[in-house]
Design an enzyme around this catalytic site. Structure first.
Site, PDB file in Angstrom:
ATOM      1  N   ALA A 196     -37.052  -3.028 -19.483  1.00  0.00           N
ATOM      2  CA  ALA A 196     -36.983  -2.545 -18.366  1.00  0.00           C
ATOM      3  C   ALA A 196     -38.749  -2.918 -17.653  1.00  0.00           C
ATOM      4  CB  ALA A 196     -37.408  -0.768 -18.246  1.00  0.00           C
ATOM      5  N   HIS A 233     -41.251  -5.291 -16.520  1.00  0.00           N
ATOM      6  CA  HIS A 233     -42.667  -5.285 -15.292  1.00  0.00           C
ATOM      7  C   HIS A 233     -43.445  -6.357 -15.418  1.00  0.00           C
ATOM      8  CE1 HIS A 233     -45.228  -4.017 -18.845  1.00  0.00           C
ATOM      9  NE2 HIS A 233     -44.239  -2.968 -19.504  1.00  0.00           N
ATOM     10  N   GLY A 260     -46.470  -6.842 -16.811  1.00  0.00           N
ATOM     11  CA  GLY A 260     -47.053  -6.963 -18.045  1.00  0.00           C
ATOM     12  C   GLY A 260     -46.471  -8.105 -19.015  1.00  0.00           C
ATOM     13  N   HIS A 261     -44.827  -7.544 -18.868  1.00  0.00           N
ATOM     14  CA  HIS A 261     -43.325  -8.458 -19.195  1.00  0.00           C
ATOM     15  C   HIS A 261     -43.708  -9.879 -18.905  1.00  0.00           C
ATOM     16  CE1 HIS A 261     -41.987  -4.658 -19.833  1.00  0.00           C
ATOM     17  NE2 HIS A 261     -41.978  -5.073 -21.205  1.00  0.00           N
ATOM     18  N   MET A 266     -49.734  -1.487 -17.876  1.00  0.00           N
ATOM     19  CA  MET A 266     -48.245  -1.613 -17.322  1.00  0.00           C
ATOM     20  C   MET A 266     -47.485  -0.967 -18.087  1.00  0.00           C
ATOM     21  SD  MET A 266     -47.819  -4.315 -15.017  1.00  0.00           S
ATOM     22  CE  MET A 266     -48.636  -4.459 -12.476  1.00  0.00           C
ATOM     23  N   ARG A 279     -42.527   2.766 -19.684  1.00  0.00           N
ATOM     24  CA  ARG A 279     -42.560   4.528 -19.692  1.00  0.00           C
ATOM     25  C   ARG A 279     -42.764   4.809 -18.370  1.00  0.00           C
ATOM     26  NH1 ARG A 279     -43.371   3.372 -25.190  1.00  0.00           N
ATOM     27  NH2 ARG A 279     -41.002   4.487 -26.645  1.00  0.00           N
TER      28      ARG A 279
HETATM   29  P1  AMP Z   1     -41.793  -3.355 -25.720  1.00  0.00           P
HETATM   30  O1  AMP Z   1     -40.353  -3.803 -23.994  1.00  0.00           O
HETATM   31  O2  AMP Z   1     -42.290  -2.648 -24.418  1.00  0.00           O
HETATM   32  O3  AMP Z   1     -40.975  -3.258 -26.549  1.00  0.00           O
HETATM   33  O4  AMP Z   1     -42.878  -4.867 -24.968  1.00  0.00           O
HETATM   34  C1  AMP Z   1     -42.043  -6.037 -24.956  1.00  0.00           C
HETATM   35  C2  AMP Z   1     -44.060  -6.891 -25.105  1.00  0.00           C
HETATM   36  O5  AMP Z   1     -44.644  -6.774 -24.272  1.00  0.00           O
HETATM   37  C3  AMP Z   1     -44.889  -6.331 -26.579  1.00  0.00           C
HETATM   38  O6  AMP Z   1     -45.263  -7.770 -26.654  1.00  0.00           O
HETATM   39  C4  AMP Z   1     -45.631  -5.737 -25.959  1.00  0.00           C
HETATM   40  O7  AMP Z   1     -47.122  -5.608 -26.306  1.00  0.00           O
HETATM   41  C5  AMP Z   1     -45.675  -6.520 -24.277  1.00  0.00           C
HETATM   42  N1  AMP Z   1     -46.279  -5.746 -22.869  1.00  0.00           N
HETATM   43  C6  AMP Z   1     -45.919  -4.137 -22.487  1.00  0.00           C
HETATM   44  N2  AMP Z   1     -46.469  -3.826 -21.611  1.00  0.00           N
HETATM   45  C7  AMP Z   1     -47.407  -5.143 -21.753  1.00  0.00           C
HETATM   46  C8  AMP Z   1     -48.674  -5.548 -20.052  1.00  0.00           C
HETATM   47  N3  AMP Z   1     -48.603  -4.475 -19.514  1.00  0.00           N
HETATM   48  N4  AMP Z   1     -49.934  -6.228 -20.194  1.00  0.00           N
HETATM   49  C9  AMP Z   1     -49.220  -7.149 -21.444  1.00  0.00           C
HETATM   50  N5  AMP Z   1     -48.266  -7.333 -22.153  1.00  0.00           N
HETATM   51  C10 AMP Z   1     -47.561  -6.424 -22.344  1.00  0.00           C
END
Ligand code: AMP
Length: 280
Positions: free
Chosen positions: A32, A34, A36-37, A187, A190
């Site tokens: 999912a 965005h 940030g990723h 970002m 969720r």
């Molecule tokens: P997740 O898919 O939520 O497990 O996140 C995967 C990676 O993306 C993790 O290292 C998170 O910290 C990073 N991440 C999630 N949201 C953000 C964001 N808004 N800005 C930067 N990195 C993010």
């Protein structure tokens, strides 16, 4: 972009690249995707010959079955975005690939990090994070690992894990800044589950963190924590914690001598959100 579902095939490809002296950057995610990723993917692509992204919704880190059931999945869109961001390899394992029948969970001694803040409100969460990251780090064995500051405590847990699995000399962790919406809202996958009205209210998290940062030297820390909690509650949040902590240990801070970080976890509707801001 090459997509691997089997760790053995991914391993063979990466070994071949390593034999050609190509550096490997790794960005683990739950999909999912965005901006940030994608900021992590782009950073890795700048610094490594090969960027590997994994998408795996890890069941062992969800302490709330409802959260796991409703976790967003947008794989077609994720693939398009990864290609555009410069990712070479997507690892898309099944649950059985990560946790085969003969998988035996081990206990990771991450100390107090396990039971404080997120650990207190999500029992078992960080053991699940360590389980999946141990598996993924052995499957990819990257030179560079990229994580987001958005999950501040998780970054600390994974840095500790890297030492526990004795990869501190071969894997360099880079923590990248939190990417935000124009409203300041961090970002998050969720966020897709928030209504328009909730999305607007959700920016209060960043506003309360910013308030703490602005007022840091003007009010006692306990007063700032209480005020920020009230700001969130007024918008309808159920607050798990608002804390000003030591940026190296995450222990609650009594003063402003040293690195300080404010961390928030709060639920709006059914959606639990976390964020943090480094204060000094
Ligand atoms: P997740 O898919 O939520 O497990 O996140 C995967 C990676 O993306 C993790 O290292 C998170 O910290 C990073 N991440 C999630 N949201 C953000 C964001 N808004 N800005 C930067 N990195 C993010």
């Amino acid at each position: 972009m090459i997509i691997y579902k089997k760790a053995s095939e991914l391993w063979a490809y990466l070994q071949q690249q390593k034999s050609l002296q190509q550096t490997i950057g790794f960005v683990p995610t739950m999909g999912a995707l965005h901006a940030g990723h994608l900021s992590l993917i782009k950073l890795s692509a700048q610094q490594n010959a090969i960027t590997v992204c994994s998408i795996f919704v890890n069941p062992t880190q969800f302490n709330n079955p409802d959260d796991l059931k409703h976790y967003p999945v947008t794989i077609e869109k994720d693939i398009e975005q990864l290609i555009k961001a410069g990712c070479q390899v997507l690892f898309l394992p099944t649950v059985a690939e990560i946790y085969p029948a003969n998988y035996k969970p081990i206990y990771y001694n991450i100390g107090k990090l396990e039971s404080m803040l997120e650990g207190q409100y999500r029992p078992g969460h960080f053991q699940g994070v360590c389980q999946v990251m141990d598996r993924l780090l052995h499957m990819v064995d990257p030179d560079n690992l990229y994580l987001g500051q958005k999950d501040y405590q998780q970054c600390m847990v994974i840095q500790k894990l890297i030492t526990l699995i004795n990869k501190q000399d071969t894997i360099l962790l880079t923590i990248a800044p939190t990417q935000r919406e124009a409203s300041g809202l961090a970002m998050s996958s969720r966020n897709m589950r928030l209504s328009e009205a909730e999305l607007q209210k959700a920016s209060t998290i960043f506003q309360s963190l910013t308030y703490i940062k602005e007022q840091l030297f003007k009010n006692p820390l306990s007063v700032l924590q209480t005020q920020a909690t009230h700001q969130l509650q007024q918008q309808g949040f159920m607050v798990d914690y608002v804390t000003i902590a030591d940026g190296h240990t995450l222990e609650s801070a009594e003063d402003t001598n040293g690195k300080r970080v404010a961390l928030v976890a709060a639920t709006l509707g059914n959606i639990r959100l976390i964020d943090n801001l480094i204060l000094n």
